[in-house]
Write an enzyme that holds these catalytic residues in place. Structure first.
Site, PDB file in Angstrom:
ATOM      1  N   HIS A 134       2.199 -14.097   5.541  1.00  0.00           N
ATOM      2  CA  HIS A 134       1.869 -13.271   4.373  1.00  0.00           C
ATOM      3  C   HIS A 134       3.176 -12.687   3.846  1.00  0.00           C
ATOM      4  CE1 HIS A 134      -0.741 -10.228   2.177  1.00  0.00           C
ATOM      5  NE2 HIS A 134       0.447  -9.640   2.145  1.00  0.00           N
ATOM      6  N   ARG A 159      -8.490  -8.470  -2.999  1.00  0.00           N
ATOM      7  CA  ARG A 159      -8.304  -7.300  -2.132  1.00  0.00           C
ATOM      8  C   ARG A 159      -6.869  -6.784  -2.222  1.00  0.00           C
ATOM      9  NH1 ARG A 159      -5.188  -5.090   1.733  1.00  0.00           N
ATOM     10  NH2 ARG A 159      -4.861  -7.186   2.585  1.00  0.00           N
ATOM     11  N   ASP A 160      -5.933  -7.507  -1.658  1.00  0.00           N
ATOM     12  CA  ASP A 160      -4.544  -7.053  -1.656  1.00  0.00           C
ATOM     13  C   ASP A 160      -3.966  -7.032  -3.062  1.00  0.00           C
ATOM     14  OD1 ASP A 160      -2.333  -6.072  -0.324  1.00  0.00           O
ATOM     15  OD2 ASP A 160      -1.490  -8.037   0.081  1.00  0.00           O
ATOM     16  N   ASN A 181       2.471  -9.665  -4.229  1.00  0.00           N
ATOM     17  CA  ASN A 181       2.412 -10.781  -3.298  1.00  0.00           C
ATOM     18  C   ASN A 181       3.095 -11.997  -3.917  1.00  0.00           C
ATOM     19  OD1 ASN A 181       0.434  -9.943  -1.037  1.00  0.00           O
ATOM     20  ND2 ASN A 181      -0.627  -9.337  -2.912  1.00  0.00           N
ATOM     21  N   HIS A 239       5.483 -10.954   0.636  1.00  0.00           N
ATOM     22  CA  HIS A 239       5.649 -10.340  -0.682  1.00  0.00           C
ATOM     23  C   HIS A 239       6.975 -10.821  -1.264  1.00  0.00           C
ATOM     24  CE1 HIS A 239       2.407  -7.081  -0.718  1.00  0.00           C
ATOM     25  NE2 HIS A 239       2.189  -7.820   0.365  1.00  0.00           N
ATOM     26  N   CYS A 290       1.090  -2.831  -1.411  1.00  0.00           N
ATOM     27  CA  CYS A 290       0.435  -1.907  -0.486  1.00  0.00           C
ATOM     28  C   CYS A 290       0.672  -0.466  -0.932  1.00  0.00           C
ATOM     29  CB  CYS A 290       0.968  -2.109   0.935  1.00  0.00           C
ATOM     30  SG  CYS A 290       0.261  -0.972   2.140  1.00  0.00           S
TER      31      CYS A 290
END
Length: 336
Positions: free
Chosen positions: A255, A52-53, A297, A257, A288
């Site tokens: 989370h 997803r991300d 990430n 990055h 994003c």
């Protein structure tokens, strides 16, 4: 040891011929006391977000077959939680317009959670119709980013999420609440830890099972991370003490990055604070599309290496994770 010695002495009186065996047992007991066997490493949950991300910022849309194979490979590698897709508007994130088809094709493994993002009740209904059993609602610690990302204020976002979380709880569906831009915003700059804790508290009050605190643009430092996470953890504990004692505190997840190469250091200080859940993406892919400057990430491979150094078990096969990262990099290269 005293009890064990007494017990061995009693046996000697009852069976003198067995004297040599208890002595050997006593010697082994002493060795175990002096040189204990390593304990089972504490468990850390790695939430793999590459489907997803990781993929959402890729301009060329990957075939459904590739996305499903990525999820299957990650499941085989041992990830217990894989964030698979998003039920947002297809015009906003074209890469994930095939969310329902991906959900229909993926082969679900027992004990693996497959969360999907939902922005509102409409997205939730689509996700449930596709078979989702875990969802993510995503707020922001920054008013400007909230407007740019989901076209509403922070307070309005909570109003949207409230019926979603209520419906999910009634249906026994796991809910994660994400706080984006927790360590800095591309539009507003610094974000106060108290503001992050406030938004996390709003999500907690809705009844989420997990809070994910996200450094969306990777500007966090270990010092900032400690300040933010301590504020969030303190807020969660206070809410649990003051609220219904039967309600468990949500799990707190990190989370990060890796924009400035500090993600691993940030995860390290989170471990020191007792946080045991982290997002990661194989090969470090992702970013994003609504946050300028948000690069990839933190790489799952780097997080696994950190956990091994620190003595934390994850249940993930590091070699399989690495080969999956290499494979998806090749697929993305071909797709371009």
């Amino acid at each position: 040891m005293a009890t064990a010695t007494l017990r061995r002495g009693a046996r000697r009186r009852e069976a003198p011929w067995a004297f040599a065996v208890p002595q050997a047992l006593s010697f082994n007991d002493t060795l175990r006391d002096l040189f204990p066997m390593p304990r089972t490493p504490p468990a850390v949950t790695l939430v793999e977000v590459s489907p997803r991300d990781g993929l959402q910022n890729e301009k060329r849309v990957l075939p459904v077959e590739v996305k499903v194979e990525l999820i299957d490979r990650l499941g085989a590698a041992g990830f217990a939680c894989i964030e698979v897709t998003s039920f947002v508007s297809p015009t906003r994130v074209p890469q994930l317009a095939d969310a329902a088809e991906v959900m229909a094709r993926l082969r679900r493994l027992d004990g693996v959670r497959y969360p999907v993002l939902v922005p509102n009740m409409k997205g939730y209904e689509r996700a449930i119709a596709a078979g989702a059993r875990a969802i993510v609602v995503f707020g922001s610690a920054s008013e400007t980013f909230s407007q740019r990302n989901i076209n509403c204020s922070i307070d309005e976002s909570m109003e949207r999420f409230a019926p979603v979380v209520a419906a999910a709880r009634a249906a026994g569906i796991h809910v994660r609440g994400t706080v984006s831009c927790a360590l800095g915003c591309p539009y507003e700059g610094e974000v106060a830890p108290a503001q992050v804790a406030h938004v996390a508290g709003m999500l907690d009050a809705l009844g989420v099972d997990e809070l994910s605190i996200a450094d969306t643009i990777g500007v966090g430092t270990p010092e900032k991370t400690i300040a933010v996470m301590e504020a969030v953890l303190a807020g969660v504990l206070d809410a649990t003490r003051d609220g219904d004692s039967a309600t468990a505190a949500p799990t707190v997840n990190g989370h990060f990055h890796d924009t400035y190469g500090r993600a691993i250091a940030n995860i390290g200080v989170c471990l020191d604070l007792g946080i045991r859940s982290f997002d990661a993406s194989v090969a470090g892919i992702g970013g994003c599309p609504f946050a300028p400057g948000a690069t990839g990430n933190v790489a799952t491979e780097d997080v696994l290496a950190l956990m091994e150094r620190r003595g934390f078990g994850t249940g993930v096969d590091a070699m399989m994770a690495r080969s999956t990262g290499e494979w998806i990099r090749r697929e993305l290269s071909v797709s371009r």
